[in-house]
Design a protein around this motif. Structure first.
Motif, PDB file in Angstrom:
ATOM      1  N   SER A   1       0.825  -1.209   0.000  1.00 27.80           N
ATOM      2  CA  SER A   1       0.000   0.000   0.000  1.00 27.80           C
ATOM      3  C   SER A   1       0.857   1.256   0.000  1.00 27.80           C
ATOM      4  CB  SER A   1      -0.929   0.003   1.227  1.00 27.80           C
ATOM      5  OG  SER A   1      -1.857  -1.053   1.175  1.00 27.80           O
TER       6      SER A   1
ATOM      7  N   GLU B   1       1.809   2.766  -3.321  1.00 26.38           N
ATOM      8  CA  GLU B   1       0.800   3.553  -4.019  1.00 26.38           C
ATOM      9  C   GLU B   1       1.060   5.045  -3.847  1.00 26.38           C
ATOM     10  OE1 GLU B   1      -4.074   3.758  -4.482  1.00 26.38           O
ATOM     11  OE2 GLU B   1      -3.179   2.666  -2.812  1.00 26.38           O
TER      12      GLU B   1
ATOM     13  N   ILE C   1      -5.504  -2.018   3.967  1.00 26.84           N
ATOM     14  CA  ILE C   1      -5.842  -1.565   2.617  1.00 26.84           C
ATOM     15  C   ILE C   1      -6.626  -0.263   2.655  1.00 26.84           C
ATOM     16  CG2 ILE C   1      -7.029  -2.197   0.469  1.00 26.84           C
ATOM     17  CD1 ILE C   1      -6.443  -5.130   1.153  1.00 26.84           C
TER      18      ILE C   1
END
Length: 613
Positions: A364, A367, A400
């Motif tokens: 994550s 990102e 997430i």
């Protein structure tokens, strides 16, 4: 079950003494031998106790297959505990070995079964041809060909799992962004092929990053200096990520022998997508990931419960997959690619779930570091979902932190029972698979990876596969595609990845000396900087800087020389400011903090650069 099969000129054995588990034998079994025999040394394992009849059936099939290839007249079934550290109950082992003998006799084979539980001396002469020594691992898992011959399996369930734990049918969910809907459409096979070329294919050439190599196989890329720089920085980035989390970098071969049963079985999970080649004596394959090398290292290592989790990392340059020619496109789908591969050995499934969640966090993080948008698919078997529903919801909520596509697979198809896939969505609405974390519950047994637990007993660990970014080529693909999907924003790479971070443009030749002084100061402070010393007009030089997506452009003229300053044009927000060199460098460093840095691998005078086509 582990077996080593040797095609021999002869085998002779003689019993010496009994163990506590020895079977009773007649005098003629105390010493015997045969000529031209396929000798199957066999270790029956704990896992075989789950289905002894299936193990017998599969072992006989494998023995007969090898016997047919080597044309041996006799078969020897030889109990050999030394092939495994996880042996079955002796009674079960005897039952299986006798079952193998009986099945072979029923097939009209000449069989000699060596007594179980006796210390023995033996003499064997191996024939020495290419197939005379073969090892096999036989498991209770269905064979690949058996699975394929069955009726079509029940389809997966596709659901949406929200952060709050609510689960919705994909057709009833109220989508808040189109990219999640696009991911679902792709999974359902609804994405239409427009026949258009993805934008990144044009951009990778236009920005002189990479292009296809016409003299190689399709799907093999050549990288130009700017593209190689971006690749290297991304590789440095992943190295920082995984080593900060305890990974130990290694390097392993790219080519493996398919006669190795563990490698053959693991390769079968990927069907026919393999580069294979034959030498005079062997059939080899080029790796599709770093699993083979990492698992061999781990299997040969002495691991204890105190070591775990143990992490092995390799940047595979290259991995190979023999993708269909029509599917190969740009940087998205290649036949040769660079894959960061991180394998973690965990104590058990519970420990693996803890490490899994942390690795989802790591994925994550990429990102935001890469400034891309991912949609996420959480894929699990039905059994795993039933046993771990609360944990799955916790990972979505805490790690997430956004709705995910939840795929529930009726039965286990691969080596994993749970995995999380992160995907950017390209300009054509199709996913670009990037980071992944997978929970592998098969490979430890297949490759013989064990650790010593607190009671000094050997145990099979649970293994995690993780690629924190996915292949480096796909990361660059995602970054380039993002410049088309981000409507209304100027296309750019993240500042830490921009090949040229600062461009200096002297107004005239008389300002070149000052431009050189500015260059030396900025370069000395670890910023990638160059000088446009071409004979183009000032306006075109500024436009060229924009076309190359240079984040900061400095124009130096009389005013800057007089004030000992620089005037900076920031491309993304169109701001213009007269500041000191130190302030500019501090601004760049603050925006790239924690990211890797490399100097510019090009002539810093733009006029001296080669034009790559």
């Amino acid at each position: 079950m582990r077996t080593l099969m040797i095609h021999s000129d002869y085998l002779r054995y003689k019993t010496r003494s009994k163990t506590k588990m020895a079977e009773d034998i007649e005098d003629e079994k105390r010493a015997a031998g045969v000529d031209n025999a396929l000798v199957a040394f066999i270790a029956v394992e704990k896992e075989d106790e789950e289905d002894p009849e299936l193990i017998v059936k599969k072992a006989v099939k494998e023995i007969l297959n090898v016997q047919n290839k080597v044309n041996a007249e006799n078969i020897v079934v030889y109990p050999y505990a030394h092939l495994s550290s996880s042996l079955s109950n002796p009674d079960v082992a005897q039952k299986i070995l006798k079952g193998i003998e009986a099945e072979l006799v029923d097939n009209n084979e000449a069989v000699l079964r060596v007594p179980f539980g006796w210390y023995k001396s033996f003499e064997l002469a191996c024939k020495g041809h290419p197939l005379s020594e073969l090892s096999r691992t036989i498991t209770v898992e269905p064979d690949e060909d058996e699975e394929e011959s069955k009726e079509p399996s029940e389809p997966s369930k596709l659901l949406i799992l929200e952060e709050d734990g609510q689960i919705y049918d994909v057709e009833e969910y109220n989508y808040k962004n189109k990219t999640l809907r696009q991911l679902v459409d792709h999974e359902e096979g609804k994405t239409k092929d427009t026949g258009k070329q993805p934008p990144h294919v044009r951009l990778m050439k236009e920005k002189e990053l990479a292009s296809n190599e016409p003299s190689a196989d399709v799907g093999h890329i050549r990288w130009y200096p700017k593209g190689k720089l971006v690749k290297d920085l991304l590789s440095d980035y992943v190295y920082q990520l995984v080593t900060a989390r305890g990974a130990m970098p290694v390097e392993t071969p790219v080519m493996y022998d398919l006669a190795d049963p563990a490698i053959r079985e693991h390769a079968a999970k990927f069907g026919e997508r393999q580069y294979r080649l034959k030498t005079k004596h062997r059939e080899l394959m080029l790796r599709f990931a770093c699993c083979f090398g990492a698992f061999r290292i781990l299997a040969d290592s002495f691991l204890t419960w105190k070591n775990l989790p143990v992490g092995i990392y390799e940047l595979s340059t290259f991995s190979f997959r023999f993708e269909r020619q029509g599917e190969v496109v740009g940087l998205k789908r290649l036949r040769a690619f660079t894959m960061p591969d991180f394998h973690s050995v965990c104590l058990n499934d519970e420990h693996a779930r803890q490490v899994f969640a942390k690795q989802v966090d790591m994925c994550s993080q990429t990102e935001s570091d890469l400034e891309v948008h991912y949609e996420v698919a959480f894929r699990v078997t039905q059994k795993f979902f039933d046993d771990n529903e609360d944990w799955i919801k916790q990972v979505v909520r805490e790690n997430i932190k956004k709705p995910v596509l939840l795929e529930i697979i009726p039965k286990m198809k691969h080596y994993w029972n749970a995995k999380v896939d992160f995907a950017a969505i390209d300009d054509l609405g199709r996913p670009i698979e990037n980071p992944t974390v997978q929970m592998d519950i098969q490979s430890a047994r297949r490759f013989g990876i064990t650790y010593l637990d607190e009671n000094e007993e050997q145990q099979y660990p649970t293994i995690l596969h993780c690629s924190p970014t996915g292949s480096i080529e796909r990361v660059i693909c995602s970054l380039l595609e993002k410049t088309s999907t981000d409507k209304g924003k100027k296309p750019s790479l993240p500042l830490w990845l921009a090949p040229t971070q600062v461009r200096i443009i002297p107004v005239t030749d008389k300002h070149m000396e000052y431009a050189e002084e500015v260059y030396q100061k900025i370069r000395g402070l670890n910023v990638r900087v160059d000088i446009d010393d071409t004979q183009e007009r000032l306006g075109k030089k500024i436009r060229n800087s924009g076309k190359e997506w240079v984040p900061y452009t400095i124009v130096v003229g009389d005013n800057e020389i007089e004030n000992n300053s620089i005037t900076v044009n920031r491309r993304l927000d169109d701001t213009k400011e007269e500041i000191s060199i130190e302030d500019l460098v501090n601004e760049i460093h603050s925006k790239t903090e924690g990211m890797p840095f490399r100097q510019l691998p090009l002539p810093y005078h733009v006029s001296k650069r080669v034009k790559f086509d």
